[in-house]
Design an enzyme around this catalytic site. Structure first.
Site, PDB file in Angstrom:
ATOM      1  N   TYR A  66     -15.228   3.002  -2.605  1.00 17.30           N
ATOM      2  CA  TYR A  66     -15.135   1.590  -2.969  1.00 17.30           C
ATOM      3  C   TYR A  66     -13.681   1.118  -3.027  1.00 17.30           C
ATOM      4  CZ  TYR A  66     -20.155   1.982  -3.673  1.00 17.30           C
ATOM      5  OH  TYR A  66     -21.491   2.186  -3.467  1.00 17.30           O
ATOM      6  N   SER A  67     -13.245   0.517  -4.137  1.00 16.47           N
ATOM      7  CA  SER A  67     -11.931  -0.140  -4.180  1.00 16.47           C
ATOM      8  C   SER A  67     -10.754   0.811  -4.138  1.00 16.47           C
ATOM      9  CB  SER A  67     -11.836  -1.026  -5.430  1.00 16.47           C
ATOM     10  OG  SER A  67     -12.652  -2.158  -5.306  1.00 16.47           O
ATOM     11  N   THR A  68     -10.996   2.098  -4.176  1.00 20.89           N
ATOM     12  CA  THR A  68      -9.909   3.056  -3.981  1.00 20.89           C
ATOM     13  C   THR A  68      -9.165   2.753  -2.683  1.00 20.89           C
ATOM     14  OG1 THR A  68     -11.222   4.718  -5.152  1.00 20.89           O
ATOM     15  CG2 THR A  68      -9.351   5.514  -3.875  1.00 20.89           C
ATOM     16  N   LYS A  70      -8.220  -0.019  -1.502  1.00 20.16           N
ATOM     17  CA  LYS A  70      -7.207  -1.071  -1.588  1.00 20.16           C
ATOM     18  C   LYS A  70      -5.802  -0.482  -1.642  1.00 20.16           C
ATOM     19  CE  LYS A  70     -10.025  -4.648  -3.914  1.00 20.16           C
ATOM     20  NZ  LYS A  70     -11.314  -3.957  -4.024  1.00 20.16           N
TER      21      LYS A  70
END
Length: 389
Positions: A66-68, A70
């Protein structure tokens, strides 16, 4: 560098690995992997639990984090900035003219990296079925044409999914090369961190761990909770996801797309190597990823006011959390990185020279998969052990 197929633990980090192992004692706990580098050398490379029912986690198992992603995408942009191809205080529209529509002509790269572009909203951006969001170009074009939220002038508003589309497109506009290719040539291959994928190669997809449980909020379906929370101060948070988000993230077509804000597939090892360079003066195994002065600049806290999407004070650096988990006295406050929905994450701690990558397929706790304290506990313990090493 040659890494053994066996698990590896430096005895100074034995208590960290014992804590990690406790997370995956039962099949219902799923599985995960943990990797730690200290001063550019691996000190932990372990895995445990199950990648899917009755299939143990293996050395080559990867997981959607997921947002890792970014933080990974942001690091690519910092490479370009160091090369003089982009300036943080220049308008995004300088490099991507279409972005300047609807009053966005003065929004800077720095504001984009600190979630102040006012483009958090994905719900309703592309009317129709959820699978329209697999069209990366359509999403990017719609964001370029969108009007920014005026609250951006006051504080940050977490761009939960859109951040990745925006940064990837900016990189493509700057270089004339697809984002995934720039990532491969500038970071993944030079650092021997091959498993930093957004569009996963077909031949590697059987390595992806199955994420579970299905996305819910406090036991309610994602859509029911969205309707309920839409009447509260958390309405903006639900707007960050499109209608049908739970179906979108479980659809195999997700791995055909490039959504660096949500669909990154990584190994803990590759994440730890990327952040290992950032924790070690920018260098790992002879490759200078970034200069030390660049790392100092990109890890400095830029804003720490109540985020209008998350309704919390979020310490944003340039594309990273200034700390990779909720701040407390026990957490590694000198670190920067990014965590993802459900518990995965990675960070660099330049003060101790330590980096950590953690991926898991067991999303969150019993009531909600939105997040839990696993990364915080592992990070704080690793920080303390690195200080003592």
């Amino acid at each position: 560098m040659t890494v053994s197929a066996a698990q590896f633990v430096d005895r100074r980090f034995a208590t960290l690995v014992a804590e990690f192992d406790r997370l995956f004692r039962r099949p219902t706990d799923g599985g995960g992997a943990l990797a730690v580098y200290l001063h550019g050398e691996p000190v932990v490379d372990v895995w445990a639990g199950y990648a899917r029912p009755q299939v143990p986690w293996a050395r080559d198992t990867v997981a959607m984090a997921y947002s890792t992603g970014k933080g990974v995408a942001s690091t690519v942009l910092h490479r370009l900035a160091e090369q003089g191809k982009v300036a943080y205080d220049e308008p995004v529209a300088t490099y991507w003219p279409e972005f300047g529509a609807a009053g966005k002509e003065r929004i800077t790269v720095r504001e984009l990296l600190t979630h102040r572009a006012g483009l958090h909203r994905l719900r309703g951006l592309l009317p129709g079925a959820f699978d329209r969001f697999f069209d990366d170009a359509a999403v990017t074009a719609a964001l370029a044409a969108a009007e920014p939220d005026p609250r951006r002038l006051v504080t940050s508003g977490y761009h939960g999914i859109t951040f990745g589309h925006l940064v990837a497109e900016l990189i493509q506009q700057i270089t004339g090369t697809e984002f995934t290719e720039v990532l491969r040539t500038e970071i993944a291959e030079p650092l021997a961190a091959e498993e930093l994928w957004f569009r996963v190669p077909e031949a590697e997809r059987d390595r992806i761990a199955t994420n579970f449980p299905r996305l819910t909020v406090a036991g309610m379906s994602w859509e029911n909770s969205s309707r309920l929370l839409g009447r509260t101060r958390f309405a903006a948070a639900m707007d960050t996801t499109p209608k049908g988000f739970a179906e979108l993230v479980s659809d195999p077509r997700l791995h055909d797309s490039v959504m660096p804000g949500v669909n990154g597939v990584f190994s803990a090892r590759s994440l730890a190597r990327l952040y290992g360079a950032l924790a070690n003066g920018g260098q790992l195994d002879g490759y200078q990823l970034l200069r030390p002065e660049t790392i100092t600049a990109i890890s400095e806290r830029q804003i720490f006011t109540p985020d209008y999407v998350l309704a919390l004070r979020i310490p944003w650096a340039l594309g990273y959390h200034a700390v990779p988990m909720k701040p407390s006295k026990a957490d590694p406050i000198s670190a920067f990185g990014h965590f993802g929905l459900g518990g995965s994450g990675a960070f660099a701690d330049p003060v101790t020279g330590m980096s950590l990558g953690f991926v898991t397929n067991r999303l969150g706790g019993r009531l909600t998969p939105l997040g839990d304290a696993r990364l915080a506990r592992l990070g704080a313990l690793a920080h303390n052990l690195a200080k003592a090493a």
